[in-house]
Design a protein around this motif. Structure first.
Motif, PDB file in Angstrom:
ATOM      1  N   UNK A   1       1.122  -1.157  -0.198  1.00 11.97           N
ATOM      2  CA  UNK A   1      -0.146   0.259   0.410  1.00 11.97           C
ATOM      3  C   UNK A   1       0.903   1.306  -0.550  1.00 11.97           C
ATOM      4  N   UNK A   2       1.726   1.043   1.295  1.00 13.88           N
ATOM      5  CA  UNK A   2       2.579   2.309   0.968  1.00 13.88           C
ATOM      6  C   UNK A   2       4.034   1.668   1.276  1.00 13.88           C
ATOM      7  N   UNK A   3       4.969   2.861   0.346  1.00 17.63           N
ATOM      8  CA  UNK A   3       6.543   2.416   1.484  1.00 17.63           C
ATOM      9  C   UNK A   3       7.433   3.179   1.082  1.00 17.63           C
ATOM     10  N   UNK A   4       8.341   3.205   1.446  1.00 16.90           N
ATOM     11  CA  UNK A   4       9.663   4.839   1.703  1.00 16.90           C
ATOM     12  C   UNK A   4      10.889   4.387   1.671  1.00 16.90           C
ATOM     13  N   UNK A   5      11.368   4.718   0.567  1.00 14.75           N
ATOM     14  CA  UNK A   5      12.687   4.313  -0.326  1.00 14.75           C
ATOM     15  C   UNK A   5      13.443   4.774   0.475  1.00 14.75           C
ATOM     16  N   UNK A   6      13.745   5.665   1.534  1.00 16.70           N
ATOM     17  CA  UNK A   6      14.623   6.163   2.670  1.00 16.70           C
ATOM     18  C   UNK A   6      14.746   5.151   3.425  1.00 16.70           C
ATOM     19  N   UNK A   7      13.585   4.319   4.514  1.00 21.07           N
ATOM     20  CA  UNK A   7      14.221   3.668   5.508  1.00 21.07           C
ATOM     21  C   UNK A   7      14.048   2.276   4.952  1.00 21.07           C
ATOM     22  N   UNK A   8      12.714   2.037   4.037  1.00 24.50           N
ATOM     23  CA  UNK A   8      12.822   1.070   3.611  1.00 24.50           C
ATOM     24  C   UNK A   8      10.920  -0.069   4.269  1.00 24.50           C
ATOM     25  N   UNK A   9      10.063   1.628   5.203  1.00 23.57           N
ATOM     26  CA  UNK A   9       9.411   1.334   5.906  1.00 23.57           C
ATOM     27  C   UNK A   9       8.386   0.658   4.163  1.00 23.57           C
ATOM     28  N   UNK A  10       7.612  -0.614   4.917  1.00 26.01           N
ATOM     29  CA  UNK A  10       6.569  -0.807   3.976  1.00 26.01           C
ATOM     30  C   UNK A  10       5.177  -1.141   4.736  1.00 26.01           C
ATOM     31  N   UNK A  11       3.886  -0.349   4.397  1.00 24.12           N
ATOM     32  CA  UNK A  11       2.417  -0.862   4.992  1.00 24.12           C
ATOM     33  C   UNK A  11       2.287  -2.000   3.717  1.00 24.12           C
ATOM     34  N   UNK A  12       1.539  -3.112   4.019  1.00 22.90           N
ATOM     35  CA  UNK A  12       0.889  -4.261   2.769  1.00 22.90           C
ATOM     36  C   UNK A  12       0.179  -4.230   3.370  1.00 22.90           C
ATOM     37  N   UNK A  13      -1.189  -5.033   2.764  1.00 23.33           N
ATOM     38  CA  UNK A  13      -1.968  -5.070   3.559  1.00 23.33           C
ATOM     39  C   UNK A  13      -2.337  -6.799   2.599  1.00 23.33           C
TER      40      UNK A  13
END
Length: 438
Positions: free
Chosen positions: A220-232
């Motif tokens: 759903x969302x991703x952060x290219x800086x920290x690698x954080x993801x929000x997934x469903x």
């Protein structure tokens, strides 16, 4: 034989009226017992019994080809990022590593495509927002404390110690005063690097090839800086439950070649709630990955340990879930290693990385001094115990009348044929017999 003899005597009465009268007298106590069981059972009936006809029909249709004796390799429960939860055979009762499932509204079963994601703002200009909104340092510190067994929680009780020639597995459980049971497991894979195992558990696209409980995964969302993801995720659950939906935030921290991987349930207003699948809000499945010495005894650090911590509120009675997990745990765990070996072969063939695996390689570096500072602030407050019935704290007895009555109510609610009813009554009888031991 006594029942047959009594019926034989009744049918030997001289007139049909005498036969009917005797049968009514004979059946009256059974009728009264059934009514009492239904009334008591309905009064005790938990919320999760209220399933819709559509949910059950969909479950039955999607159940074709599914195994009713296996616990899906995802219990998530004791498998990184999944408590794969249970098996109908293992608990014969209910929760199968949670099995047999239905296509979801708008999501087709077997969908293995990760949809395009949204990049959220995690730049250095707004570090505080990014840290608190999804997965931040507090989550890292909590994981470090439970890895070191310094989180102040109850003592861990050992449940299992099993192994194969190339994999070792141990599992523990503890029961907090408030909240669902918590699980801890240590899985050691021979001839595997920490980077490979990290990518393997992060790769949702490949997970769907070995984890038969996962039916849908989407970034759903991703952060290219920290690698954080929000997934469903959408996961299969037993035939008497609707599927479960998870909105998961996840992030990786690296210390040397050791990885701290946090995954937990997070709010996501952009994804509205639906009746089916049911959203799971309380979800925590995090692990520490590190290189360890091979059990071959050659002194080489060629093995990899995954220390997993998992709990979730699935909407299933905790005592039933514990029974199912315990029975189906090993069968689910054994599915992981073949998946890992297949993943190693695919990566050796230079297959392109999935988006999730690519994001797993973007992580936050932390120093050993930082980890030491966390350890120094906590004192050890728990220790691992071997499961022993004499050491278990007393638990409230579960009256058999309530269990049987609940089973009757559940059967009437489901009304899906003799096989379903037989399973439910078999489970109720078994659960009633062990109620005092739980």
């Amino acid at each position: 034989m006594a029942l047959v003899s009594a019926l034989f005597e009744i049918f030997q009465r001289p007139t049909i009226w005498d036969i009917l009268t005797e049968l009514m007298v004979f059946m009256a106590p059974l009728g009264v017992a059934t009514i009492v069981g239904v009334v008591v059972g309905w009064a005790w009936k938990p919320k999760w019994v209220n399933l819709t006809t559509d949910s059950l029909d969909s479950s039955s249709r999607s159940k074709n080809g599914s195994s009713l004796t296996e616990w899906p390799a995802s219990f998530s429960c004791l498998i990184p990022s999944s408590l794969t939860i249970p098996s109908l055979d293992s608990l014969k009762l209910l929760l199968t590593s949670c099995i047999s499932w239905l296509p979801i509204n708008g999501l087709e079963e077997g969908n293995s495509t990760l949809s395009p994601s949204t990049t959220f703002d995690c730049s250095s200009s707004k570090p505080e927002k990014a840290e608190t909104a999804v997965v931040g340092k507090d989550d890292l510190e909590h994981l470090c404390r439970i890895v070191e067994e310094k989180d102040g929680g109850p003592a861990w009780i050992q449940m299992m110690d099993r192994s194969t020639p190339t994999m070792g597995y141990r599992a523990w459980r503890r029961d907090p005063e408030n909240g669902p049971p918590q699980y801890r497991s240590s899985t050691i894979f021979e001839d595997a690097t920490t980077e490979m195992v990290r990518d393997f558990f992060w790769d949702d696209e490949f997970r769907m090839k070995w984890d038969d409980m996962l039916t849908h995964a989407e970034i759903l969302e991703e952060c290219p800086t920290t690698g954080t993801l929000v997934v469903q995720w959408v996961r299969k659950f037993p035939f008497f439950c609707s599927d479960r939906e998870y909105i998961i935030g996840r992030r990786i921290w690296e210390s040397g070649r050791s990885y701290y991987c946090v995954t937990k349930g997070v709010p996501c207003p952009s994804v509205p709630r639906r009746n089916k699948p049911r959203r799971v809000d309380l979800y925590y499945s995090s692990w520490h990955i590190r290189a360890v010495e091979s059990k071959r005894g050659d002194g080489q650090m060629t093995a990899c340990e995954v220390l997993l911590f998992h709990h979730e509120e699935m909407g299933i009675p905790w005592e039933i879930a514990k029974l199912g997990i315990r029975q189906g745990m090993w069968g689910a765990v054994k599915k992981i290693e073949p998946g890992l070996r297949a993943y190693q072969r695919e990566r050796e063939s230079s297959a392109p990385l999935s988006r999730c695996a690519f994001m797993a390689q973007i992580n936050t570096k932390i120093s050993a001094d930082y980890l030491d500072s966390l350890e120094s602030t906590r004192s050890s407050s728990s220790e691992v115990e071997t499961l022993n019935s004499s050491e278990e704290k007393p638990r409230r007895n579960i009256p058999k009348l309530l269990v049987i009555g609940g089973a009757i109510a559940l059967t009437c609610s489901l009304d899906r044929g003799l096989l379903t009813k037989a399973v439910i009554f078999g489970v109720a009888r078994r659960f009633g017999n062990i109620g005092k031991k739980l």
